[in-house]
Design an enzyme around this catalytic site. Sequence first.
Site: not given
Ligand code: ADP
Ligand code: G6P
Length: 484
Positions: A176, A385
């Site tokens: 991912h 990202d």
């Molecule tokens: P990452 O996987 O690195 O966190 P992404 O943008 O691909 O980044 O996905 C983030 C996910 O987490 C999204 O589905 C988003 O809606 C959710 N998210 C991000 N910030 C918050 C928050 N403050 N509260 C709840 N959900 C969140």
């Molecule tokens: C990104 C990574 C995931 C991970 C998520 C949240 O989306 O690709 O593998 O699960 O961040 O991070 P955490 O360490 O809380 O699982």
Amino acid sequence: MPSTPHKAPAHVSFVVVANRLPIDRVSGPDGDTWRTSPGGLVTAMEPVLRGRNRADGQVDSAWVGWHGAPDERIDAFTDGGFQIVPVELSAQEVAEYYEGFSNAMIWPLYHDAIATPDFHREWWATYQEVNQRFADRAAEVAAPGAIVWVQDYQLQLVPAMLRKARPDLHIGFFLHIPFPPAELFSQIPRRREIIEGLLGADLIGFQVPGGASNFLRLAKRLTGCRTHGDEIELPDGRRSLARAYPISIDAHEFADLAASPPVTARAAQIRSDLDNPKVLLLGVDRLDYTKGLRQRIRAVGELFAEGRLQPEDAAFVQVATPSRERVAEYQLLRDDIERLVGNINGTATGFGRPLITYRRNQVPRDEIVALYRAADIMLVTPLRDGMNLVAKEYLASRVDDSGALVLSEFAGAARELRQAYQVNPYDINGMKDTIMRAVTDPPAVRRRRLRAQRREVFSHDIAWWADRFLSDLAGVARERHRHG
Ligand code: ADP
Ligand code: G6P
């Protein structure tokens, strides 16, 4: 939440293996509860599993993962139409496998070494042991000939471990996050073992073609195997494929939620709570140093300071969900952001709403979507990202085709979302100019750009992504059987 606990999980034909389960166990004053796990992996994969019930209603799929609490053993149970198979981790394993090897070493290294990767030799043995445990759990639940789909950087050794235990399985792997160029990857002390771990899979998926080609080059260099295009010839006679599959979201689910009367009403309420600004700018992220929060907040702060954004017209809301809070870099980031927001808000002269409204908490899905609907300008400006699903969620939620997405060119999503207002987040002046262009462009221009991006998100949604990956995986498996 566990609806049907089982001591021994039943055999199923489709298994997802990820470090985290889709639900997280949290202890609070009212005892232990479950909540949705943070991050894009869970947002993307949960609908893939939910859609896989058998026609007779029998549960035929499972998610193997950690439940987020150390030193706790939980039996398997059924929830949301699939089996949840918890893997336990001791406090020491959380420190060495999860916080250490995965998140203080691999995570920064795979993201361009934005933070300095930390190498500790003792972490490797724990990473191996925990990967073996995930592989064992997956092997226990997988029926003969099942599909096992391993996810992300925490579990890079699982494909080869599973292959050894269960050669009958069809094994896929999806990363991912970005896969780095050879110059960076080669810094990893156990680099060859990681590549060999991944090569246990029949199909290895990446977010963008650059990740797949970095991997192919490294596989050739470190293991000496031959490659033909995206195919890798392995010493045991197998062939693996390495390809790009840009991940997405359940776009219709976001659009339906965004159009629902409670979310529409909540969006209006949010705007009114902020004194109905002419322009509402929004950021939604995990509190991670890859997300470019420092640069983004500085850029918006300067726009206010220079009078290009007027405090009475514009508001900026930043929601950040706490993440990996015991890893040093994350503590530093949290303090920095709070200081930065405090400094900027401290310069305001009026007594109305603050220039920046900052919330450090996890927000329920319908509240996030209400924020997306309320916001005129979405700021998604990571330094690096893998994909960034927040960008796609915002687009899917803009059901009236209004709004604008300011998007970092270093997010995987930038390849598909060519019509976004793209920025280089390292260039703060350039980012400020582009934010202002998004604010001042005529509504018709913004609408045309947004529509093009929404079309992209709806035509390449999570179902499309999963179908492509799984049909390619079936193709490799068919070939393997043909060649015996
Ligand atoms: P990452 O996987 O690195 O966190 P992404 O943008 O691909 O980044 O996905 C983030 C996910 O987490 C999204 O589905 C988003 O809606 C959710 N998210 C991000 N910030 C918050 C928050 N403050 N509260 C709840 N959900 C969140
Ligand atoms: C990104 C990574 C995931 C991970 C998520 C949240 O989306 O690709 O593998 O699960 O961040 O991070 P955490 O360490 O809380 O699982």
